[in-house]
Design a protein around this motif. Structure first.
Motif, PDB file in Angstrom:
ATOM      1  N   LYS A 329      39.243  36.709  49.036  1.00 27.45           N
ATOM      2  CA  LYS A 329      39.385  37.699  47.976  1.00 27.45           C
ATOM      3  C   LYS A 329      38.027  38.030  47.376  1.00 27.45           C
ATOM      4  O   LYS A 329      37.694  39.208  47.156  1.00 27.45           O
ATOM      5  CB  LYS A 329      40.330  37.157  46.903  1.00 27.45           C
ATOM      6  N   ILE A 330      37.213  36.985  47.124  1.00 29.83           N
ATOM      7  CA  ILE A 330      35.862  37.203  46.595  1.00 29.83           C
ATOM      8  C   ILE A 330      35.005  37.927  47.621  1.00 29.83           C
ATOM      9  O   ILE A 330      34.230  38.831  47.280  1.00 29.83           O
ATOM     10  CB  ILE A 330      35.222  35.854  46.202  1.00 29.83           C
ATOM     11  N   ALA A 331      35.135  37.548  48.897  1.00 31.94           N
ATOM     12  CA  ALA A 331      34.356  38.209  49.947  1.00 31.94           C
ATOM     13  C   ALA A 331      34.703  39.689  50.037  1.00 31.94           C
ATOM     14  O   ALA A 331      33.818  40.544  50.187  1.00 31.94           O
ATOM     15  CB  ALA A 331      34.616  37.523  51.285  1.00 31.94           C
ATOM     16  N   TYR A 332      35.988  40.016  49.917  1.00 30.34           N
ATOM     17  CA  TYR A 332      36.427  41.413  49.975  1.00 30.34           C
ATOM     18  C   TYR A 332      35.871  42.199  48.791  1.00 30.34           C
ATOM     19  O   TYR A 332      35.346  43.305  48.948  1.00 30.34           O
ATOM     20  CB  TYR A 332      37.957  41.471  49.978  1.00 30.34           C
ATOM     21  N   ASN A 333      35.975  41.628  47.596  1.00 24.02           N
ATOM     22  CA  ASN A 333      35.450  42.300  46.410  1.00 24.02           C
ATOM     23  C   ASN A 333      33.934  42.443  46.477  1.00 24.02           C
ATOM     24  O   ASN A 333      33.372  43.426  45.995  1.00 24.02           O
ATOM     25  CB  ASN A 333      35.844  41.523  45.149  1.00 24.02           C
ATOM     26  N   SER A 334      33.284  41.436  47.084  1.00 25.55           N
ATOM     27  CA  SER A 334      31.828  41.478  47.202  1.00 25.55           C
ATOM     28  C   SER A 334      31.381  42.595  48.124  1.00 25.55           C
ATOM     29  O   SER A 334      30.384  43.269  47.873  1.00 25.55           O
ATOM     30  CB  SER A 334      31.302  40.134  47.716  1.00 25.55           C
ATOM     31  N   LEU A 335      32.111  42.796  49.211  1.00 24.87           N
ATOM     32  CA  LEU A 335      31.769  43.875  50.139  1.00 24.87           C
ATOM     33  C   LEU A 335      31.906  45.232  49.459  1.00 24.87           C
ATOM     34  O   LEU A 335      31.092  46.142  49.680  1.00 24.87           O
ATOM     35  CB  LEU A 335      32.664  43.810  51.379  1.00 24.87           C
ATOM     36  N   ASN A 336      32.921  45.367  48.626  1.00 23.07           N
ATOM     37  CA  ASN A 336      33.110  46.625  47.907  1.00 23.07           C
ATOM     38  C   ASN A 336      32.049  46.837  46.839  1.00 23.07           C
ATOM     39  O   ASN A 336      31.608  47.963  46.586  1.00 23.07           O
ATOM     40  CB  ASN A 336      34.495  46.664  47.265  1.00 23.07           C
ATOM     41  N   ALA A 337      31.634  45.726  46.191  1.00 22.31           N
ATOM     42  CA  ALA A 337      30.662  45.831  45.103  1.00 22.31           C
ATOM     43  C   ALA A 337      29.220  45.809  45.599  1.00 22.31           C
ATOM     44  O   ALA A 337      28.308  46.172  44.869  1.00 22.31           O
ATOM     45  CB  ALA A 337      30.873  44.695  44.097  1.00 22.31           C
ATOM     46  N   GLY A 338      29.020  45.346  46.836  1.00 20.46           N
ATOM     47  CA  GLY A 338      27.667  45.272  47.375  1.00 20.46           C
ATOM     48  C   GLY A 338      26.974  43.965  47.092  1.00 20.46           C
ATOM     49  O   GLY A 338      25.847  43.727  47.517  1.00 20.46           O
ATOM     50  N   GLN A 339      27.643  43.049  46.347  1.00 23.96           N
ATOM     51  CA  GLN A 339      27.085  41.725  46.082  1.00 23.96           C
ATOM     52  C   GLN A 339      28.213  40.786  45.688  1.00 23.96           C
ATOM     53  O   GLN A 339      29.300  41.223  45.315  1.00 23.96           O
ATOM     54  CB  GLN A 339      26.049  41.773  44.957  1.00 23.96           C
ATOM     55  N   MET A 340      27.933  39.472  45.779  1.00 23.13           N
ATOM     56  CA  MET A 340      28.947  38.490  45.439  1.00 23.13           C
ATOM     57  C   MET A 340      29.187  38.511  43.931  1.00 23.13           C
ATOM     58  O   MET A 340      28.260  38.407  43.146  1.00 23.13           O
ATOM     59  CB  MET A 340      28.495  37.094  45.889  1.00 23.13           C
ATOM     60  N   GLU A 341      30.451  38.668  43.541  1.00 21.46           N
ATOM     61  CA  GLU A 341      30.793  38.723  42.136  1.00 21.46           C
ATOM     62  C   GLU A 341      31.733  37.590  41.780  1.00 21.46           C
ATOM     63  O   GLU A 341      32.538  37.148  42.591  1.00 21.46           O
ATOM     64  CB  GLU A 341      31.463  40.057  41.782  1.00 21.46           C
ATOM     65  N   GLY A 342      31.638  37.112  40.520  1.00 22.44           N
ATOM     66  CA  GLY A 342      32.511  36.035  40.074  1.00 22.44           C
ATOM     67  C   GLY A 342      32.044  34.697  40.595  1.00 22.44           C
ATOM     68  O   GLY A 342      31.045  34.582  41.289  1.00 22.44           O
TER      69      GLY A 342
END
Length: 363
Positions: A329-342
């Motif tokens: 889930k974090i990896a998916y959100n990170s790809l969308n945001a362009g960086q690791m989030e959370g």
């Protein structure tokens, strides 16, 4: 009371439950053979005082090594701003940490404040007990150091062990297998570390998977203790080395994030994700659990404790699947945001905003 205790112990440690057929506790006692060095259940008390030593070492490392390193990286040890003293708001906060809009309106009217002022007070009150970014950095640095040393030590001592290359060797001669001093230390140090985590977890940064982690620590300790008593420590040593590998990169990625090195964090996180899936979702179930579930019954006679061990291994696998969901889930959100989030894996709900403002610009 003593009579009932002895009765419980004798029934709980029944040979019919914990040992293969036609095997007694006397057969696997430490003094039962001059050739084979069986495990000694009395040694399971050693990790308890060793856990205190582990906590003391952590304190020394964090204070005299990790803190100076964190400060040199520009990580601030600033404390969050405290909310102004307010008896009415404090009483409402003690009742519920989340306030609905109607409650905010009522409190604002009662105290002759604006809704914005009440919401700001609540935001400050929630954040005032959060640990600093430096504190979280030191926690991750300690765990990263331990997992790195544990993994290296595990690989070194297992490199010349036959069961590392042929897992069926875990059952060759079972339960009469000699435990060597290097395996003894591997088990004792690992158990002391997990005992220390059971204590420190209540004082460390609180994360959303707090109880999952606590169950994981307890299941690991129980599994190690039982495998030690029943001489299934060969499988236990493989479980340990498989688990330690990915955790090194997990803690390192968090350290990079708290230090503000976002690109390094993203790279380490990608390595961690791949290694986690390979070891926890690949090697662990399809190499270790597959062997204990399918191959072991062909080589050793089954006994009730076998199902207990397998159930605990499967419990760990269930936790791995839960954490894999969070990681992906974090990896998916990170790809969308362009960086690791959370926060990584545990989805920490106390990741402070000041850590984001400390991120260093990448060249």
């Amino acid at each position: 009371m003593a009579h009932y205790y002895r009765l419980f112990v004798s029934n709980f440690w029944s040979e019919n439950v914990w040992l293969p057929p036609n095997t007694t506790w006397a057969d696997v006692a430490p003094e039962s053979s001059k050739i084979i060095q069986h495990t000694d259940h009395r040694h399971l008390f050693y990790p308890l005082p060793m856990a205190l030593v582990m906590l003391a070492l952590r304190y020394l490392f964090e204070k005299y090594w990790f803190t100076p390193i964190g400060l040199s990286l520009g990580i601030k040890n600033s404390k969050p701003k405290k909310a102004p003293a307010n008896v009415v708001l404090e009483k409402a906060y003690a009742t519920a940490k989340r306030w609905k809009h109607k409650q905010v309106q009522g409190l604002a009217k009662q105290l002759d404040m604006t809704e914005r002022q009440v919401e700001r007070w609540l935001r400050l009150r929630k954040g005032q007990n959060k640990p600093s970014t430096l504190t979280k950095f030191c926690e991750n640095a300690w765990r990263c150091l331990y997992y790195f040393c544990s993994f290296i030590y595990g690989v070194v001592i297992l490199w010349n062990k036959p069961w590392l290359w042929d897992i069926n060797e875990c059952w060759n001669g079972f339960p009469h297998q000699s435990v060597t001093s290097d395996i003894w230390w591997y088990y004792m140090i690992s158990m002391s570390f997990y005992w220390s985590l059971c204590v420190s977890q209540f004082f460390d940064v609180k994360r959303k998977d707090f109880w999952q982690m606590f169950i994981h620590h307890i299941a690991t300790i129980v599994l190690m203790c039982l495998s030690w008593v029943v001489n299934v420590w060969r499988v236990g040593s493989l479980v340990l080395v498989v688990h330690d590998s990915a955790d090194i990169f997990l803690e390192a990625a968090k350290m990079a994030k708290y230090s503000g090195y976002q690109k390094i964090c993203d790279t380490i996180f990608a390595i961690f994700t791949v290694l986690w899936i390979v070891t926890r979702i690949g090697i662990f179930p399809f190499w270790i659990i597959r062997n204990t579930s399918i191959e072991a019954p062909k080589m050793v006679p089954m006994f009730p404790a076998y199902y207990i061990f397998n159930s605990l291994l499967c419990l760990l696998l269930v936790l791995h699947i839960f954490w894999t969901y969070l990681i992906l889930k974090i990896a998916y959100n990170s790809l969308n945001a362009g960086q690791m989030e959370g926060d990584i894996r545990s989805s920490s709900d106390d990741y402070s905003e000041d850590s984001k403002s400390q991120e260093k610009p990448e060249s």
